[in-house]
Design a protein around this motif. Structure first.
Motif, PDB file in Angstrom:
ATOM      1  N   ALA A  90      95.286  46.210  75.835  1.00 11.39           N
ATOM      2  CA  ALA A  90      94.699  45.230  76.742  1.00 11.39           C
ATOM      3  C   ALA A  90      94.470  43.903  76.035  1.00 11.39           C
ATOM      4  N   GLU A  91      94.017  43.967  74.786  1.00 13.60           N
ATOM      5  CA  GLU A  91      93.749  42.749  74.019  1.00 13.60           C
ATOM      6  C   GLU A  91      95.024  41.984  73.694  1.00 13.60           C
ATOM      7  N   THR A  92      96.055  42.691  73.278  1.00 15.91           N
ATOM      8  CA  THR A  92      97.251  42.026  72.743  1.00 15.91           C
ATOM      9  C   THR A  92      98.270  41.639  73.804  1.00 15.91           C
ATOM     10  N   LEU A 103      93.888  47.867  83.986  1.00 21.22           N
ATOM     11  CA  LEU A 103      93.728  47.028  82.799  1.00 21.22           C
ATOM     12  C   LEU A 103      92.259  46.899  82.408  1.00 21.22           C
ATOM     13  N   GLU A 104      91.394  46.782  83.411  1.00 21.71           N
ATOM     14  CA  GLU A 104      89.964  46.653  83.117  1.00 21.71           C
ATOM     15  C   GLU A 104      89.446  47.909  82.434  1.00 21.71           C
ATOM     16  N   ALA A 105      89.915  49.067  82.888  1.00 21.36           N
ATOM     17  CA  ALA A 105      89.513  50.319  82.248  1.00 21.36           C
ATOM     18  C   ALA A 105      90.031  50.403  80.817  1.00 21.36           C
ATOM     19  N   VAL A 119      93.296  40.514  82.089  1.00 18.00           N
ATOM     20  CA  VAL A 119      91.949  41.068  82.118  1.00 18.00           C
ATOM     21  C   VAL A 119      91.055  40.263  81.184  1.00 18.00           C
ATOM     22  N   ASP A 120      89.804  40.178  81.547  1.00 24.25           N
ATOM     23  CA  ASP A 120      88.800  39.531  80.705  1.00 24.25           C
ATOM     24  C   ASP A 120      88.354  40.546  79.651  1.00 24.25           C
ATOM     25  N   THR A 121      88.892  40.420  78.448  1.00 20.00           N
ATOM     26  CA  THR A 121      88.624  41.416  77.406  1.00 20.00           C
ATOM     27  C   THR A 121      87.239  41.267  76.777  1.00 20.00           C
ATOM     28  N   GLY A 148     102.226  53.083  87.129  1.00 24.45           N
ATOM     29  CA  GLY A 148     103.149  53.781  86.235  1.00 24.45           C
ATOM     30  C   GLY A 148     103.690  52.889  85.134  1.00 24.45           C
ATOM     31  N   GLU A 149     103.816  51.576  85.407  1.00 25.59           N
ATOM     32  CA  GLU A 149     104.291  50.633  84.384  1.00 25.59           C
ATOM     33  C   GLU A 149     103.217  50.343  83.340  1.00 25.59           C
ATOM     34  N   LEU A 150     101.969  50.357  83.748  1.00 27.68           N
ATOM     35  CA  LEU A 150     100.892  49.960  82.853  1.00 27.68           C
ATOM     36  C   LEU A 150     100.543  51.029  81.832  1.00 27.68           C
ATOM     37  N   ILE A 151     100.743  52.293  82.187  1.00 24.10           N
ATOM     38  CA  ILE A 151     100.309  53.350  81.279  1.00 24.10           C
ATOM     39  C   ILE A 151     101.501  54.159  80.765  1.00 24.10           C
ATOM     40  N   ASP A 152     101.308  54.743  79.602  1.00 23.43           N
ATOM     41  CA  ASP A 152     102.260  55.693  79.026  1.00 23.43           C
ATOM     42  C   ASP A 152     101.449  56.668  78.180  1.00 23.43           C
TER      43      ASP A 152
END
Length: 369
Positions: free
Chosen positions: A335-337, A275-277, A168-170, A293-297
């Motif tokens: 998202a940044e790291t 990721l953008e959100a 993502v473009d942070t 499901g993998e991206l969020i916890d």
């Protein structure tokens, strides 16, 4: 095939890759070959191949001429080809790769079998899966954006797979772009409203109706903003339908001005908009399956037990019972790291550099009725 005027994550990945390469790796010549109204060089680094526009397809086109696509690819004389689908463009990439003696990588952007079952019925899943499996077995290497996708490829007998999550473009998607008061005033919302947002195509697999039903079931203070996904639909006043936003800065600002992001596709290959959100500083509500499901916890959002309205409604309430601001800050940091485009494309260029020079190892073409 997934490159169109209103297309979403795949197009953003492709254009982000091109922009990153121009800036960070000027030694690499990168060309996008995509469907268009006519066959022509359509700008620096972009070639369109004539393809028929799909009726009711929101600008998408159906490539049909294998020869035309293969000819364009051969004329470009690439050192490596990344194919974004397994239909005519993917088949042409394999033929061109054979002719040129260069590796061809399949980037798995869709689960064709899951989509076939959803749109055509369960009867279509197995034949589509067999075709999908045979196609990906022919590539010299396959890139999967998630472990979920890699598992599906392994089930299909594809063993030359590398997992490379998207990025993502942070700087573009940033909390500072948000103006909650302005957005709420535009849509006539009170300051104590809780505004959920989803941005994407109005495709069946996105489960738009399920998100709408969840918010309408909850009632006050919840509202749902659909960006591009609710066109021509008629919902209650609790649902706000905004047009597809072509300007990335405006889209990033709209997302950052909301309170939480919601996604209801259990079969998403990755979910770039999630990721953008997160980069925009929003906690995310989504199913505990698939790429989302993998991206969020629990540290960056709230899992729902399914994509049904009741499950989504329970997840929404569970999120807002917690410290939403703290969760939003963690989402931004993650998202940044973990997901900057530098990380993604550094890894991808290393993989492609390793593949260049190797002898292609493609399986012979196998067709089945």
């Amino acid at each position: 095939m997934m490159y169109a005027p209103r297309s979403g994550g795949v197009k953003r990945y492709l254009t982000a890759k091109q922009t990153w390469l121009e800036k960070s790796r000027p030694d690499i010549r990168h060309t996008l070959v995509v469907p268009g109204a006519r066959t022509r060089v359509d700008g620096e680094g972009l070639v369109t191949v004539a393809a028929t526009r799909l009726p009711f397809g929101d600008g998408y086109r159906m490539p049909a001429s294998l020869t035309r696509w293969e000819t364009v690819l051969r004329l470009l004389q690439p050192d490596i080809i990344e194919a974004g689908d397994v239909f005519v463009p993917g088949h042409a990439a394999l033929e061109a790769g054979d002719a040129l003696g260069v590796p061809v990588v399949g980037f798995c952007h869709t689960d064709a079998a899951a989509l076939a079952a959803l749109h055509l019925g369960d009867w279509a899943e197995q034949p589509t899966f067999n075709f999908w499996a045979q196609a990906y077995q022919r590539f010299d290497h396959v890139v999967a954006p998630s472990q979920h996708t890699a598992a599906r490829l392994a089930e299909a007998g594809v063993d030359r797979v590398t997992v490379h999550p998207l990025g993502v473009d942070t700087e573009l998607f940033h909390p500072a772009r948000g103006d909650r008061a302005k957005l709420f005033k535009r849509y006539g919302l009170s300051p104590d409203s809780r505004l959920l947002v989803f941005a994407g195509r109005p495709a069946r697999e996105k489960n738009i109706e399920s998100m709408v039903a969840a918010v309408e079931h909850l009632g006050d203070p919840y509202h749902l903003l659909l960006i591009g996904a609710g066109r021509e639909a008629r919902y209650s006043s609790r649902v706000i339908c905004a047009d597809y936003e072509r300007e990335p800065q405006k889209l990033a600002g709209m997302i950052a001005s909301c309170d939480a992001f919601i996604h209801a596709n259990e079969h998403e290959i990755f979910g770039l908009v999630v990721l953008e959100a997160m980069a925009a500083g929003l906690p995310v509500i989504g199913p505990n399956k698939g790429g989302v499901g993998e991206l969020i916890d629990s540290t960056v959002g709230q899992h729902a037990e399914g994509a049904e309205p009741q499950a989504l409604a329970e997840a929404i309430e569970a999120l807002f019972a917690r410290d939403v601001e703290a969760i939003a800050q963690v989402a931004r940091r993650r998202a940044e790291t973990r997901h900057g485009w530098d990380i993604t494309f550094d890894g991808l260029t290393r993989l492609y550099s390793q593949l260049i020079g190797r002898a292609p190892r493609r399986a012979p073409l196998a067709l089945s009725a």
